[in-house]
Design a protein around this motif. Structure first.
Motif, PDB file in Angstrom:
ATOM      1  N   LYS A  97      -3.568  15.490   8.701  1.00  0.00           N
ATOM      2  CA  LYS A  97      -4.544  14.413   8.543  1.00  0.00           C
ATOM      3  C   LYS A  97      -5.964  14.963   8.441  1.00  0.00           C
ATOM      4  CE  LYS A  97      -3.437  11.841  12.049  1.00  0.00           C
ATOM      5  NZ  LYS A  97      -3.374  10.729  12.995  1.00  0.00           N
ATOM      6  N   SER A  98      -6.271  15.979   9.222  1.00  0.00           N
ATOM      7  CA  SER A  98      -7.632  16.516   9.175  1.00  0.00           C
ATOM      8  C   SER A  98      -7.866  17.345   7.919  1.00  0.00           C
ATOM      9  CB  SER A  98      -7.931  17.343  10.420  1.00  0.00           C
ATOM     10  OG  SER A  98      -7.108  18.481  10.464  1.00  0.00           O
ATOM     11  N   LYS A  99      -6.853  18.089   7.450  1.00  0.00           N
ATOM     12  CA  LYS A  99      -7.018  18.891   6.238  1.00  0.00           C
ATOM     13  C   LYS A  99      -7.213  18.015   5.008  1.00  0.00           C
ATOM     14  CE  LYS A  99      -4.886  23.343   7.078  1.00  0.00           C
ATOM     15  NZ  LYS A  99      -3.828  24.268   6.695  1.00  0.00           N
ATOM     16  N   LEU A 100      -6.488  16.920   4.936  1.00  0.00           N
ATOM     17  CA  LEU A 100      -6.567  16.049   3.770  1.00  0.00           C
ATOM     18  C   LEU A 100      -7.559  14.906   3.953  1.00  0.00           C
ATOM     19  CD1 LEU A 100      -2.783  15.793   2.868  1.00  0.00           C
ATOM     20  CD2 LEU A 100      -4.501  17.263   1.841  1.00  0.00           C
ATOM     21  N   ALA A 101      -8.120  14.762   5.130  1.00  0.00           N
ATOM     22  CA  ALA A 101      -9.084  13.702   5.442  1.00  0.00           C
ATOM     23  C   ALA A 101      -8.506  12.327   5.119  1.00  0.00           C
ATOM     24  CB  ALA A 101     -10.401  13.927   4.714  1.00  0.00           C
ATOM     25  N   ILE A 102      -7.303  12.074   5.652  1.00  0.00           N
ATOM     26  CA  ILE A 102      -6.640  10.790   5.440  1.00  0.00           C
ATOM     27  C   ILE A 102      -6.244  10.198   6.786  1.00  0.00           C
ATOM     28  CG2 ILE A 102      -5.774  11.301   3.134  1.00  0.00           C
ATOM     29  CD1 ILE A 102      -3.100  12.048   4.361  1.00  0.00           C
ATOM     30  N   GLY A 103      -5.961   8.923   6.783  1.00  0.00           N
ATOM     31  CA  GLY A 103      -5.524   8.248   7.994  1.00  0.00           C
ATOM     32  C   GLY A 103      -4.015   8.258   8.091  1.00  0.00           C
ATOM     33  N   GLY A 104      -3.527   8.035   9.270  1.00  0.00           N
ATOM     34  CA  GLY A 104      -2.092   7.994   9.471  1.00  0.00           C
ATOM     35  C   GLY A 104      -1.760   7.894  10.936  1.00  0.00           C
ATOM     36  N   LYS A 162       0.839  -1.197   0.000  1.00  0.00           N
ATOM     37  CA  LYS A 162       0.000   0.000   0.000  1.00  0.00           C
ATOM     38  C   LYS A 162       0.879   1.254   0.000  1.00  0.00           C
ATOM     39  CE  LYS A 162      -3.746  -2.279   2.304  1.00  0.00           C
ATOM     40  NZ  LYS A 162      -4.692  -2.307   3.383  1.00  0.00           N
ATOM     41  N   PRO A 163       0.464   2.288  -0.742  1.00  0.00           N
ATOM     42  CA  PRO A 163       1.264   3.516  -0.787  1.00  0.00           C
ATOM     43  C   PRO A 163       1.194   4.279   0.537  1.00  0.00           C
ATOM     44  CG  PRO A 163      -0.764   3.808  -2.011  1.00  0.00           C
ATOM     45  CD  PRO A 163      -0.726   2.370  -1.592  1.00  0.00           C
ATOM     46  N   THR A 164       2.337   4.752   0.997  1.00  0.00           N
ATOM     47  CA  THR A 164       2.391   5.568   2.211  1.00  0.00           C
ATOM     48  C   THR A 164       3.306   6.759   1.973  1.00  0.00           C
ATOM     49  OG1 THR A 164       4.206   4.281   3.119  1.00  0.00           O
ATOM     50  CG2 THR A 164       2.016   3.649   3.811  1.00  0.00           C
ATOM     51  N   THR A 165       2.991   7.852   2.614  1.00  0.00           N
ATOM     52  CA  THR A 165       3.826   9.044   2.589  1.00  0.00           C
ATOM     53  C   THR A 165       4.415   9.207   3.981  1.00  0.00           C
ATOM     54  OG1 THR A 165       2.349  10.052   0.970  1.00  0.00           O
ATOM     55  CG2 THR A 165       3.862  11.510   2.105  1.00  0.00           C
ATOM     56  N   ILE A 166       5.721   9.403   4.045  1.00  0.00           N
ATOM     57  CA  ILE A 166       6.406   9.526   5.334  1.00  0.00           C
ATOM     58  C   ILE A 166       7.056  10.898   5.418  1.00  0.00           C
ATOM     59  CG2 ILE A 166       8.210   8.571   6.805  1.00  0.00           C
ATOM     60  CD1 ILE A 166       7.656   5.911   5.222  1.00  0.00           C
ATOM     61  N   ILE A 195       5.891  11.076  10.657  1.00  0.00           N
ATOM     62  CA  ILE A 195       4.456  11.045  10.397  1.00  0.00           C
ATOM     63  C   ILE A 195       4.257  10.078   9.244  1.00  0.00           C
ATOM     64  CG2 ILE A 195       2.431  12.362   9.696  1.00  0.00           C
ATOM     65  CD1 ILE A 195       3.862  14.881  10.736  1.00  0.00           C
ATOM     66  N   ILE A 196       3.449   9.051   9.444  1.00  0.00           N
ATOM     67  CA  ILE A 196       3.192   8.046   8.411  1.00  0.00           C
ATOM     68  C   ILE A 196       1.737   8.208   7.981  1.00  0.00           C
ATOM     69  CG2 ILE A 196       3.174   5.591   7.874  1.00  0.00           C
ATOM     70  CD1 ILE A 196       5.171   5.333  10.306  1.00  0.00           C
ATOM     71  N   LEU A 197       1.533   8.572   6.710  1.00  0.00           N
ATOM     72  CA  LEU A 197       0.201   8.839   6.188  1.00  0.00           C
ATOM     73  C   LEU A 197      -0.169   7.827   5.119  1.00  0.00           C
ATOM     74  CD1 LEU A 197       0.748  12.655   5.852  1.00  0.00           C
ATOM     75  CD2 LEU A 197      -0.614  11.537   7.588  1.00  0.00           C
ATOM     76  N   GLN A 198      -1.438   7.479   5.052  1.00  0.00           N
ATOM     77  CA  GLN A 198      -1.904   6.509   4.073  1.00  0.00           C
ATOM     78  C   GLN A 198      -2.115   7.199   2.731  1.00  0.00           C
ATOM     79  OE1 GLN A 198      -5.482   5.064   5.855  1.00  0.00           O
ATOM     80  NE2 GLN A 198      -4.412   3.884   7.413  1.00  0.00           N
ATOM     81  N   GLY A 199      -1.488   6.657   1.685  1.00  0.00           N
ATOM     82  CA  GLY A 199      -1.663   7.196   0.338  1.00  0.00           C
ATOM     83  C   GLY A 199      -0.505   8.086  -0.077  1.00  0.00           C
ATOM     84  N   ASP A 200      -0.459   8.413  -1.370  1.00  0.00           N
ATOM     85  CA  ASP A 200       0.591   9.264  -1.913  1.00  0.00           C
ATOM     86  C   ASP A 200       0.056  10.681  -2.048  1.00  0.00           C
ATOM     87  OD1 ASP A 200       2.785  10.358  -3.116  1.00  0.00           O
ATOM     88  OD2 ASP A 200       2.565   9.306  -5.017  1.00  0.00           O
TER      89      ASP A 200
END
Length: 110
Positions: free
Chosen positions: A70-77, A47-51, A84-89
């Motif tokens: 996370k709240s601005k982009l509405a993504i999990g992490g 799965k793609p992650t952004t670190i 900071i490890i975020l789900q998606g690119d």
């Protein structure tokens, strides 16, 4: 029996004050460093992650930054080991948010 009566039983010596509470509303300032924050892309378990790493300020500030992104982009992490490890690119959007806050960013990978 309402809440006021219950509180009077628990705290018989307490007198109700009608003065408004003063709240210190100074906004929290993030530490903006001279070195760029690294924004890299990896695949973890397919799965793609952004670190995001390389922040030199307080860990609590970095956690607040993670929560805001996370709240601005509405993504999990999550926040682990100073990263900071975020789900998606979302590197481009994240780098734009960080640059608007005054940070220098460096894109790593892909």
């Amino acid at each position: 029996m309402d809440l006021q009566d219950q509180l009077k039983k628990l705290f018989p010596d307490h007198e109700v004050s009608n003065e408004p509470e003063t709240v210190d509303e100074t906004p929290h300032k993030l530490f903006v460093q001279k070195e760029p924050i690294l924004c890299k892309y990896e695949k973890r378990k397919g799965k793609p992650t952004t670190i995001i790493s390389g922040y030199e300020g307080e860990e609590e500030d970095f956690k607040l930054l993670a929560k805001e992104i996370k709240s601005k982009l509405a993504i999990g992490g999550s926040f682990k080991d100073g990263e900071i490890i975020l789900q998606g690119d979302y590197r481009d959007k994240i780098m734009k948010i960080l640059q608007d806050k005054g940070f220098k960013t460096k894109r790593v990978g892909g």
